[in-house]
Write a protein that holds these residues in place. Structure first.
Motif, PDB file in Angstrom:
ATOM      1  N   LEU A   1      -1.166  -9.263  -8.648  1.00 54.63           N
ATOM      2  CA  LEU A   1      -0.499 -10.209  -8.238  1.00 54.63           C
ATOM      3  C   LEU A   1      -1.137 -10.934  -6.981  1.00 54.63           C
ATOM      4  CD1 LEU A   1       3.103  -9.795  -8.665  1.00 54.63           C
ATOM      5  CD2 LEU A   1       1.691 -10.485 -10.548  1.00 54.63           C
ATOM      6  N   TYR A   2      -1.770 -10.047  -5.701  1.00 49.47           N
ATOM      7  CA  TYR A   2      -1.770 -11.312  -5.104  1.00 49.47           C
ATOM      8  C   TYR A   2      -3.163 -11.241  -4.959  1.00 49.47           C
ATOM      9  CZ  TYR A   2      -3.422 -11.964   0.331  1.00 49.47           C
ATOM     10  OH  TYR A   2      -3.922 -12.312   1.230  1.00 49.47           O
ATOM     11  N   VAL A   3      -3.866  -9.914  -5.189  1.00 52.08           N
ATOM     12  CA  VAL A   3      -5.330 -10.483  -5.577  1.00 52.08           C
ATOM     13  C   VAL A   3      -6.152 -11.652  -6.603  1.00 52.08           C
ATOM     14  CG1 VAL A   3      -7.921 -10.091  -6.518  1.00 52.08           C
ATOM     15  CG2 VAL A   3      -6.084  -8.520  -5.309  1.00 52.08           C
ATOM     16  N   LEU A   4      -5.200 -11.746  -7.679  1.00 53.39           N
ATOM     17  CA  LEU A   4      -5.456 -13.041  -8.825  1.00 53.39           C
ATOM     18  C   LEU A   4      -4.128 -13.920  -8.299  1.00 53.39           C
ATOM     19  CD1 LEU A   4      -5.250 -10.958 -12.039  1.00 53.39           C
ATOM     20  CD2 LEU A   4      -6.826 -11.041 -11.232  1.00 53.39           C
ATOM     21  N   GLY A   5      -3.784 -14.517  -7.414  1.00 52.77           N
ATOM     22  CA  GLY A   5      -2.878 -15.120  -6.840  1.00 52.77           C
ATOM     23  C   GLY A   5      -1.659 -15.330  -7.829  1.00 52.77           C
ATOM     24  N   GLU A   6      -1.703 -14.668  -8.453  1.00 49.88           N
ATOM     25  CA  GLU A   6       0.145 -14.934  -9.998  1.00 49.88           C
ATOM     26  C   GLU A   6       1.138 -15.094  -9.118  1.00 49.88           C
ATOM     27  OE1 GLU A   6      -0.370 -16.175 -12.852  1.00 49.88           O
ATOM     28  OE2 GLU A   6      -2.511 -16.601 -12.414  1.00 49.88           O
ATOM     29  N   PRO A   7       2.514 -15.401  -8.652  1.00 47.42           N
ATOM     30  CA  PRO A   7       3.192 -15.012  -8.214  1.00 47.42           C
ATOM     31  C   PRO A   7       3.955 -13.682  -9.291  1.00 47.42           C
ATOM     32  CG  PRO A   7       3.664 -16.737 -10.639  1.00 47.42           C
ATOM     33  CD  PRO A   7       2.533 -16.547  -9.818  1.00 47.42           C
ATOM     34  N   ASP A   8       5.294 -13.178  -8.550  1.00 48.94           N
ATOM     35  CA  ASP A   8       5.605 -11.921  -9.263  1.00 48.94           C
ATOM     36  C   ASP A   8       6.775 -12.157  -9.838  1.00 48.94           C
ATOM     37  OD1 ASP A   8       7.678  -9.599  -9.620  1.00 48.94           O
ATOM     38  OD2 ASP A   8       7.132  -9.478  -7.445  1.00 48.94           O
ATOM     39  N   PRO A   9       7.291 -12.609 -11.320  1.00 51.40           N
ATOM     40  CA  PRO A   9       8.191 -13.182 -12.031  1.00 51.40           C
ATOM     41  C   PRO A   9       9.499 -11.972 -11.698  1.00 51.40           C
ATOM     42  CG  PRO A   9       6.093 -11.567 -12.898  1.00 51.40           C
ATOM     43  CD  PRO A   9       5.747 -11.075 -11.825  1.00 51.40           C
ATOM     44  N   LEU A  10       9.697 -11.428 -11.084  1.00 52.73           N
ATOM     45  CA  LEU A  10      10.616 -11.059 -10.658  1.00 52.73           C
ATOM     46  C   LEU A  10      11.248 -11.260  -8.902  1.00 52.73           C
ATOM     47  CD1 LEU A  10      10.624  -6.725 -11.428  1.00 52.73           C
ATOM     48  CD2 LEU A  10      11.645  -9.009 -13.290  1.00 52.73           C
ATOM     49  N   GLY A  11      10.270 -12.068  -8.299  1.00 56.95           N
ATOM     50  CA  GLY A  11      10.660 -12.634  -6.960  1.00 56.95           C
ATOM     51  C   GLY A  11      10.772 -11.705  -6.186  1.00 56.95           C
ATOM     52  N   TYR A  12      10.143 -10.332  -6.179  1.00 58.73           N
ATOM     53  CA  TYR A  12       9.596  -9.973  -4.416  1.00 58.73           C
ATOM     54  C   TYR A  12       9.278 -10.065  -3.799  1.00 58.73           C
ATOM     55  CZ  TYR A  12      11.904  -5.965  -7.891  1.00 58.73           C
ATOM     56  OH  TYR A  12      12.681  -5.475  -9.448  1.00 58.73           O
ATOM     57  N   PRO A  13       9.741  -9.452  -2.619  1.00 58.45           N
ATOM     58  CA  PRO A  13       8.761  -9.483  -1.229  1.00 58.45           C
ATOM     59  C   PRO A  13       7.822  -9.852  -1.227  1.00 58.45           C
ATOM     60  CG  PRO A  13      10.416  -9.123  -0.561  1.00 58.45           C
ATOM     61  CD  PRO A  13      11.218  -8.533  -1.655  1.00 58.45           C
ATOM     62  N   GLY A  14       7.058 -10.654  -0.268  1.00 53.81           N
ATOM     63  CA  GLY A  14       5.456 -10.828  -1.062  1.00 53.81           C
ATOM     64  C   GLY A  14       4.720  -9.311  -0.102  1.00 53.81           C
ATOM     65  N   TRP A  15       5.351  -9.202   0.176  1.00 56.73           N
ATOM     66  CA  TRP A  15       4.685  -7.178   0.469  1.00 56.73           C
ATOM     67  C   TRP A  15       5.475  -6.262   0.477  1.00 56.73           C
ATOM     68  CZ3 TRP A  15       8.722  -3.996   1.281  1.00 56.73           C
ATOM     69  CH2 TRP A  15      10.174  -4.279   1.173  1.00 56.73           C
ATOM     70  N   THR A  16       5.626  -6.329  -0.969  1.00 54.82           N
ATOM     71  CA  THR A  16       5.395  -4.797  -1.841  1.00 54.82           C
ATOM     72  C   THR A  16       3.843  -5.108  -2.635  1.00 54.82           C
ATOM     73  OG1 THR A  16       6.415  -6.796  -3.589  1.00 54.82           O
ATOM     74  CG2 THR A  16       8.352  -5.749  -2.155  1.00 54.82           C
ATOM     75  N   GLN A  17       3.417  -5.711  -2.675  1.00 59.57           N
ATOM     76  CA  GLN A  17       1.518  -6.288  -2.712  1.00 59.57           C
ATOM     77  C   GLN A  17       0.758  -5.777  -2.529  1.00 59.57           C
ATOM     78  OE1 GLN A  17       1.503 -10.180  -3.451  1.00 59.57           O
ATOM     79  NE2 GLN A  17       3.124 -10.892  -4.306  1.00 59.57           N
ATOM     80  N   TRP A  18       1.880  -4.581  -0.890  1.00 59.29           N
ATOM     81  CA  TRP A  18       0.865  -4.464  -0.064  1.00 59.29           C
ATOM     82  C   TRP A  18       1.376  -2.612   0.132  1.00 59.29           C
ATOM     83  CZ3 TRP A  18      -3.720  -5.668   2.300  1.00 59.29           C
ATOM     84  CH2 TRP A  18      -4.191  -7.023   2.087  1.00 59.29           C
ATOM     85  N   LEU A  19       1.884  -2.456  -0.374  1.00 61.45           N
ATOM     86  CA  LEU A  19       3.128  -0.722  -0.693  1.00 61.45           C
ATOM     87  C   LEU A  19       2.145   0.181  -1.440  1.00 61.45           C
ATOM     88  CD1 LEU A  19       6.402  -1.484  -0.516  1.00 61.45           C
ATOM     89  CD2 LEU A  19       5.297  -1.146   1.310  1.00 61.45           C
ATOM     90  N   SER A  20       1.265  -0.033  -2.200  1.00 66.14           N
ATOM     91  CA  SER A  20       0.573   0.692  -3.140  1.00 66.14           C
ATOM     92  C   SER A  20      -0.386   2.321  -1.811  1.00 66.14           C
ATOM     93  CB  SER A  20      -0.554   0.702  -3.596  1.00 66.14           C
ATOM     94  OG  SER A  20      -0.078  -0.503  -5.176  1.00 66.14           O
ATOM     95  N   PRO A  21      -0.687   1.797  -1.135  1.00 64.38           N
ATOM     96  CA  PRO A  21      -0.851   3.193   0.098  1.00 64.38           C
ATOM     97  C   PRO A  21       0.553   4.027   0.302  1.00 64.38           C
ATOM     98  CG  PRO A  21      -2.101   1.181   0.743  1.00 64.38           C
ATOM     99  CD  PRO A  21      -1.590   0.861  -0.142  1.00 64.38           C
ATOM    100  N   ALA A  22       1.133   3.511   0.643  1.00 65.81           N
ATOM    101  CA  ALA A  22       2.455   4.233   1.520  1.00 65.81           C
ATOM    102  C   ALA A  22       3.404   4.655  -0.297  1.00 65.81           C
ATOM    103  CB  ALA A  22       3.573   3.259   1.763  1.00 65.81           C
ATOM    104  N   VAL A  23       2.904   4.431  -1.032  1.00 67.52           N
ATOM    105  CA  VAL A  23       3.608   4.518  -2.308  1.00 67.52           C
ATOM    106  C   VAL A  23       2.312   6.571  -2.466  1.00 67.52           C
ATOM    107  CG1 VAL A  23       4.337   4.466  -4.731  1.00 67.52           C
ATOM    108  CG2 VAL A  23       4.908   2.882  -3.381  1.00 67.52           C
TER     109      VAL A  23
END
Length: 252
Positions: A206-228
């Protein structure tokens, strides 16, 4: 050893790799055919979907190459192979994952990488987007490896439950190959908070493609993959250790 065995017949190995590449590319051809009848899928163009497909495809193919054999743990237990591995001076998990290592699976990595490279044409590249793309593929690979290992451990306590793992591994890669916006919101929430496979590629994309999050979660969730990925690895390590400690030889 297994790599040397597979390379003993180079022509046969090459044919298996090429055949695997062609068979796997049919999956994306199906998506391409779908776009001949629609302009977009959940608000995503064909190239954007190719980015999603390629991202999850490369990660899953690498994880399957490294740890895919873990799903055969039940078979190893029944045949007594696990007992043999336990007396060798090599970490048990390494032996399980390396058993009958199939180098021909690189064909799936190559196929997904080609699709991902083509899908990258849909991205307006910046340094943060490039960084997140690299983190996405690396984190997704770790997540899939952890899922392979953690769910394979179910077979320590059951006769054979490989299908349980397949539902989340092969099923997960199929779901995440498409925009999650086409699925019900409840499923997206389940893939976020219960089995967080949405972090494999959806939120970073969503961040890389510049698309909005349909569920409206905060932008920092898009950087959580390493933590997950770190969290999943820790869970898989705990489950693996518990499974090995509870294991009792079959006597075979």
């Amino acid at each position: 050893m297994w790599v040397r065995a597979s390379r003993a017949y180079p022509v046969s190995w090459a044919m298996l790799v090429v055949g695997g590449f062609l068979i796997n590319i049919i999956e994306f051809v199906g998506i391409w055919i779908l776009f001949q009848n629609v302009d977009d899928l959940g608000g995503f163009t064909l190239r954007q979907v190719a980015f999603l497909y390629g991202g999850t495809g490369v990660a899953f193919a690498l994880a399957d190459l490294v740890a895919g054999r873990a799903e055969r743990l039940g078979q190893m237990i029944r045949l007594g192979k696990l007992d043999q591995m336990m007396v060798r001076p090599v970490p048990l998990l390494v032996q399980v994952c390396a058993d009958e290592f199939a180098l021909r699976r690189v064909s799936r990595v190559a196929q997904a990488a080609v699709v991902l490279a083509w899908g990258c044409g849909a991205v307006d590249w910046t340094a943060p987007r490039l960084l997140l793309t690299v983190l996405m593929v690396a984190s997704a690979t770790v997540i899939f490896v952890a899922v392979f290992v953690a769910l394979a451990c179910v077979q320590f306590w059951t006769i054979d439950a490989a299908e349980v793992a397949n539902a989340f591994t092969y099923g997960g890669v199929t779901v995440t190959a498409y925009p999650l916006s086409i699925f019900p919101g409840e499923l997206v929430k389940a893939l976020t908070f219960v089995v967080p496979l949405a972090f494999v590629n959806w939120y970073p994309s969503l961040y890389v493609l510049g698309e909005p999050d349909p569920l409206g979660y905060p932008g920092w969730t898009q950087w959580l993959s390493p933590a997950v990925a770190v969290l999943f690895t820790a869970v898989a390590a705990v489950v693996w250790r518990a499974g090995v400690r509870s294991y009792r030889s079959t006597g075979s």
